[in-house]
Structures are given as structure tokens and as C-alpha cells.
Design a protein around this motif. Structure first.
Motif, PDB file in Angstrom:
ATOM      1  N   VAL A 173       0.857  -1.181   0.000  1.00 29.14           N
ATOM      2  CA  VAL A 173       0.000   0.000   0.000  1.00 29.14           C
ATOM      3  C   VAL A 173       0.897   1.237   0.000  1.00 29.14           C
ATOM      4  CG1 VAL A 173      -1.868   1.227   1.149  1.00 29.14           C
ATOM      5  CG2 VAL A 173      -1.789  -1.272   1.242  1.00 29.14           C
ATOM      6  N   LEU A 174       0.673   2.108  -0.978  1.00 29.68           N
ATOM      7  CA  LEU A 174       1.537   3.264  -1.193  1.00 29.68           C
ATOM      8  C   LEU A 174       0.735   4.551  -1.048  1.00 29.68           C
ATOM      9  CD1 LEU A 174       3.160   2.022  -4.543  1.00 29.68           C
ATOM     10  CD2 LEU A 174       3.902   1.473  -2.209  1.00 29.68           C
ATOM     11  N   GLU A 175       1.376   5.551  -0.484  1.00 30.56           N
ATOM     12  CA  GLU A 175       0.800   6.891  -0.456  1.00 30.56           C
ATOM     13  C   GLU A 175       1.531   7.728  -1.487  1.00 30.56           C
ATOM     14  OE1 GLU A 175      -0.443   9.237   3.292  1.00 30.56           O
ATOM     15  OE2 GLU A 175       1.499  10.110   2.697  1.00 30.56           O
ATOM     16  N   LEU A 176       0.786   8.348  -2.407  1.00 25.75           N
ATOM     17  CA  LEU A 176       1.367   9.105  -3.507  1.00 25.75           C
ATOM     18  C   LEU A 176       1.199  10.603  -3.242  1.00 25.75           C
ATOM     19  CD1 LEU A 176      -0.166   7.037  -6.473  1.00 25.75           C
ATOM     20  CD2 LEU A 176       1.897   6.533  -5.122  1.00 25.75           C
ATOM     21  N   ASP A 177       2.297  11.324  -3.346  1.00 33.56           N
ATOM     22  CA  ASP A 177       2.311  12.750  -2.999  1.00 33.56           C
ATOM     23  C   ASP A 177       2.273  13.606  -4.265  1.00 33.56           C
ATOM     24  OD1 ASP A 177       2.735  15.285  -2.006  1.00 33.56           O
ATOM     25  OD2 ASP A 177       4.421  14.724  -0.726  1.00 33.56           O
ATOM     26  N   GLY A 178       1.044  14.014  -4.640  1.00 38.95           N
ATOM     27  CA  GLY A 178       0.888  14.868  -5.815  1.00 38.95           C
ATOM     28  C   GLY A 178       1.199  16.318  -5.555  1.00 38.95           C
ATOM     29  N   VAL A 179       1.441  16.666  -4.301  1.00 41.32           N
ATOM     30  CA  VAL A 179       1.817  18.041  -3.964  1.00 41.32           C
ATOM     31  C   VAL A 179       3.276  18.283  -4.351  1.00 41.32           C
ATOM     32  CG1 VAL A 179       2.102  19.708  -2.100  1.00 41.32           C
ATOM     33  CG2 VAL A 179       0.128  18.150  -2.094  1.00 41.32           C
ATOM     34  N   LYS A 180       4.149  17.357  -3.977  1.00 37.61           N
ATOM     35  CA  LYS A 180       5.582  17.519  -4.220  1.00 37.61           C
ATOM     36  C   LYS A 180       6.027  16.966  -5.574  1.00 37.61           C
ATOM     37  CE  LYS A 180       6.838  17.428   0.685  1.00 37.61           C
ATOM     38  NZ  LYS A 180       7.611  16.729   1.748  1.00 37.61           N
ATOM     39  N   ALA A 181       5.273  16.015  -6.128  1.00 37.81           N
ATOM     40  CA  ALA A 181       5.679  15.402  -7.401  1.00 37.81           C
ATOM     41  C   ALA A 181       4.456  15.195  -8.293  1.00 37.81           C
ATOM     42  CB  ALA A 181       6.389  14.076  -7.138  1.00 37.81           C
ATOM     43  N   PRO A 182       3.831  16.278  -8.743  1.00 39.62           N
ATOM     44  CA  PRO A 182       2.575  16.153  -9.501  1.00 39.62           C
ATOM     45  C   PRO A 182       2.705  15.403 -10.831  1.00 39.62           C
ATOM     46  CG  PRO A 182       3.400  18.411  -9.567  1.00 39.62           C
ATOM     47  CD  PRO A 182       4.210  17.684  -8.537  1.00 39.62           C
ATOM     48  N   GLN A 183       3.779  15.645 -11.575  1.00 38.36           N
ATOM     49  CA  GLN A 183       3.918  14.947 -12.864  1.00 38.36           C
ATOM     50  C   GLN A 183       4.116  13.451 -12.672  1.00 38.36           C
ATOM     51  OE1 GLN A 183       3.905  16.220 -16.492  1.00 38.36           O
ATOM     52  NE2 GLN A 183       3.247  14.117 -16.139  1.00 38.36           N
ATOM     53  N   THR A 184       4.932  13.101 -11.699  1.00 41.84           N
ATOM     54  CA  THR A 184       5.205  11.687 -11.448  1.00 41.84           C
ATOM     55  C   THR A 184       3.956  10.964 -10.957  1.00 41.84           C
ATOM     56  OG1 THR A 184       7.466  12.300 -10.836  1.00 41.84           O
ATOM     57  CG2 THR A 184       6.734  10.087 -10.258  1.00 41.84           C
ATOM     58  N   VAL A 185       3.231  11.588 -10.049  1.00 43.74           N
ATOM     59  CA  VAL A 185       2.013  10.961  -9.518  1.00 43.74           C
ATOM     60  C   VAL A 185       0.949  10.861 -10.605  1.00 43.74           C
ATOM     61  CG1 VAL A 185       0.127  11.201  -7.867  1.00 43.74           C
ATOM     62  CG2 VAL A 185       2.493  11.607  -7.140  1.00 43.74           C
ATOM     63  N   ALA A 186       0.824  11.898 -11.428  1.00 47.66           N
ATOM     64  CA  ALA A 186      -0.136  11.850 -12.536  1.00 47.66           C
ATOM     65  C   ALA A 186       0.174  10.679 -13.465  1.00 47.66           C
ATOM     66  CB  ALA A 186      -0.114  13.169 -13.318  1.00 47.66           C
ATOM     67  N   SER A 187       1.459  10.450 -13.717  1.00 51.21           N
ATOM     68  CA  SER A 187       1.873   9.330 -14.570  1.00 51.21           C
ATOM     69  C   SER A 187       1.564   7.994 -13.905  1.00 51.21           C
ATOM     70  CB  SER A 187       3.375   9.434 -14.877  1.00 51.21           C
ATOM     71  OG  SER A 187       3.813   8.299 -15.599  1.00 51.21           O
ATOM     72  N   PHE A 188       1.880   7.884 -12.624  1.00 55.38           N
ATOM     73  CA  PHE A 188       1.642   6.633 -11.903  1.00 55.38           C
ATOM     74  C   PHE A 188       0.156   6.292 -11.903  1.00 55.38           C
ATOM     75  CE2 PHE A 188       0.973   3.785  -8.398  1.00 55.38           C
ATOM     76  CZ  PHE A 188       2.130   3.017  -8.324  1.00 55.38           C
ATOM     77  N   VAL A 189      -0.686   7.277 -11.602  1.00 55.19           N
ATOM     78  CA  VAL A 189      -2.136   7.042 -11.577  1.00 55.19           C
ATOM     79  C   VAL A 189      -2.629   6.630 -12.960  1.00 55.19           C
ATOM     80  CG1 VAL A 189      -4.386   8.149 -11.247  1.00 55.19           C
ATOM     81  CG2 VAL A 189      -2.518   8.590  -9.624  1.00 55.19           C
ATOM     82  N   HIS A 190      -2.155   7.313 -13.986  1.00 59.94           N
ATOM     83  CA  HIS A 190      -2.550   7.001 -15.366  1.00 59.94           C
ATOM     84  C   HIS A 190      -2.165   5.564 -15.740  1.00 59.94           C
ATOM     85  CE1 HIS A 190      -2.741   7.121 -19.737  1.00 59.94           C
ATOM     86  NE2 HIS A 190      -1.430   6.950 -19.796  1.00 59.94           N
ATOM     87  N   LEU A 191      -0.935   5.175 -15.442  1.00 61.28           N
ATOM     88  CA  LEU A 191      -0.478   3.830 -15.806  1.00 61.28           C
ATOM     89  C   LEU A 191      -1.220   2.750 -15.012  1.00 61.28           C
ATOM     90  CD1 LEU A 191       3.383   4.450 -16.118  1.00 61.28           C
ATOM     91  CD2 LEU A 191       1.691   4.243 -17.959  1.00 61.28           C
ATOM     92  N   ALA A 192      -1.494   3.042 -13.746  1.00 61.49           N
ATOM     93  CA  ALA A 192      -2.244   2.096 -12.918  1.00 61.49           C
ATOM     94  C   ALA A 192      -3.651   1.897 -13.469  1.00 61.49           C
ATOM     95  CB  ALA A 192      -2.295   2.587 -11.479  1.00 61.49           C
TER      96      ALA A 192
END
Length: 282
Positions: A131-150
Motif C-alpha cells: 500500500v503506497l501513499e502518492l504525494d501529488g503536492v511535491k511530485a505532480p507529474q510523477t504521480v499523474a503518470s503513476f495514476v494514469h499507468l495504474a
């Protein structure tokens, strides 16, 4: 020589011949002997043909029995889904084969879809859930990519292809091909990389090449405090493990396959089967 002496010599020759002569053989006895010889020849020929087949059956059956033990431990030739030398850790199931034709996307998703948000991702693996917590505040592009790929099923399935156990302590995942060179078809730059190069245990970060703009779909989890190079801007931290780090510890404890047990494919394989993501509301 007298006539009496000649008769004595003739009688002696007859007795010698009688002692050396073999007893006569009847036709029935002779037939039995011939049949016995023929039968013996048939049995010998049959044995010559049968023995190689018995040995062939044994030689082909033995490796199959040695492929995997009852607890899933691979020995000799690898069982399907395992590399040679891999063995399943307790609580793990046999991973599916890597993808041969992963999905590809023309460009990275808009970072605005994750900016200022926090997500929780459940990564279902063959060894349990991370279980991972994703920080879109500090890394919005990376989190957006992770959510999209998931959400697109990009990682279903996807092996974690690398574990390091000396100097740096990471489990690296995210390449559906398992080769370590696969990507989603787009790349993006570094975000939120610590200037000190220190990545605490449980950090979730992006893997990349020497090019700081080569972030894509591969990511890693640190299972111990780890110091990484800051060259090129370091590595993006975009979240943390909030449950399941013990699973990563278990995989790392078995080390990597020979010839380099400190860096390579895990001895105990683990694959991503599914990733679900939900937004955490304030």
C-alpha cells in the motif's frame, strides 16, 4: 604280427571309438533344442530393444521431477514463470510471465490531474499487497503518470526485475517486459529529489537512466535507508510505503541470482498483478 595280435588291436580301437562317441539324438529332442536356441535368440533381441526404451523413459522423467518441489522451490530447469535458480518465498505464488507487448502511450498525462492531491495505491503482487501513499503536492507529474499507468492496466502483470542488497537497498519494479529497459512510450523530468541523496526506508521513487528527463514507468522502493548519487538531479521521491514493506524485506533477504547476488533478478520472484488507486480526500 600274429593274427591274435591283430584281433586284439582291432578290439582296442573299437573300444576307444565307443568311449569317445556322443549318444545319438532323437528328432524330438533335436527339435526341442532348436526351438530353445530360437527362443533364446528372440529373448536376447527383445532385451536389446527394450533396455534403451526403459533408460529413455527414466532419463526424460527425472528432470521433470526435479523442476519444482512441493513448496514451489525451483531446482534444475526452472518451472514456468520462474527463472532458473529462482524459488518462491513463503506466502508467494508463482508469477505470471512478463508481457511481450506492453501498452504504449504517446505522451505523459497532464500533471494538473494530480497537482495538490494525495492518492493511495494498492499494488497487488504475487507475494501480497503493498500500500503506497502518492504525494501529488511535491511530485505532480510523477504521480499523474503513476495514476494514469495504474488505471490503464499498464503493469498487469509486471515483474520486479531488480533487487540490490549492498551499498544501496532497493527493489525495482515497473517494466512489464522484465528486461529493465521497457517504458510506457513517454518520459518526463525529475521532481522532488533530495539534495542530500538520502532516501529513507520505505521511500517510493522513480528509476531513470543518466538522462534526468528519462523518468517513465519504472520505480523503486527502498527497504533500508539508502544514499544515492545526486548527479543529474537525483531521483524523484513521489510517495512512501505505508503497508507491506515487510514483503520487500523478505524478497531482499533472499538476495539476487548468481553471478551477482548483490544486484540483479531476485532469487525470490515477485510480480505486480494489479494496481488500484483512489484519491484521499481532505
Amino acid at each position: 604280427m600274429t593274427r591274435e595280435q591283430e584281433r586284439a588291436r582291432a578290439r582296442h580301437r573299437h573300444e576307444e571309438q565307443a568311449r569317445s562317441a556322443k549318444p545319438p539324438v532323437s528328432e524330438a529332442t533335436r527339435d526341442k533344442q532348436v526351438f530353445g536356441v530360437i527362443l533364446a535368440v528372440i529373448l536376447i533381441i527383445g532385451a536389446v530393444i527394450a533396455v534403451p526404451k526403459v533408460l529413455e523413459a527414466r532419463s526424460t522423467a527425472a528432470p521433470a521431477a526435479a523442476e519444482a518441489t512441493a513448496d514451489g522451490t525451483a531446482t534444475g530447469t526452472a518451472a514456468p514463470g520462474l527463472l532458473a535458480g529462482q524459488r518462491l518465498a513463503t506466502g508467494c505464488t508463482t508469477p505470471p510471465p512478463p508481457q511481450t507487448k506492453p501498452k504504449s502511450f504517446p505522451k505523459a498525462p497532464d500533471k494538473a490531474t494530480a497537482a495538490g492531491k494525495t492518492f493511495v495505491a494498492t499494488v497487488t503482487t504475487t507475494c501480497g499487497d503493498l500500500v503506497l501513499e502518492l504525494d501529488g503536492v511535491k511530485a505532480p507529474q510523477t504521480v499523474a503518470s503513476f495514476v494514469h499507468l495504474a488505471q490503464s492496466g499498464y503493469w498487469a502483470p509486471s515483474p520486479c526485475h531488480r533487487v540490490t542488497t549492498e551499498g544501496i537497498f532497493v527493489l525495482q519494479c515497473g517494466d512489464p517486459t522484465g528486461s529493465g529497459s521497457g517504458g510506457p512510450g513517454y518520459t518526463f523530468g525529475v521532481e522532488n529529489a533530495p539534495k542530500s541523496g538520502t532516501y529513507p526506508a520505505g521511500s517510493l521513487a522513480m528509476a531513470r537512466t543518466d538522462d534526468p528527463n528519462s523518468n517513465g514507468g519504472q520505480f523503486f522502493v527502498t527497504y533500508k535507508d539508502t544514499k544515492l548519487p545526486t548527479t543529474g538531479g537525483g531521483y524523484t521521491i513521489f510517495g512512501k510505503v505505508i503497508k507491506g514493506l515487510d514483503i520487500v524485506d523478505k524478497i531482499a533477504a533472499a538476495k539476487a541470482l548468481e553471478p551477482n547476488p548483490t544486484d540483479g533478478s531476485p532469487v525470490s520472484p515477485i510480480s505486480i498483478v494489479k494496481v488500484t488507486v483512489t484519491e484521499r480526500k481532505p
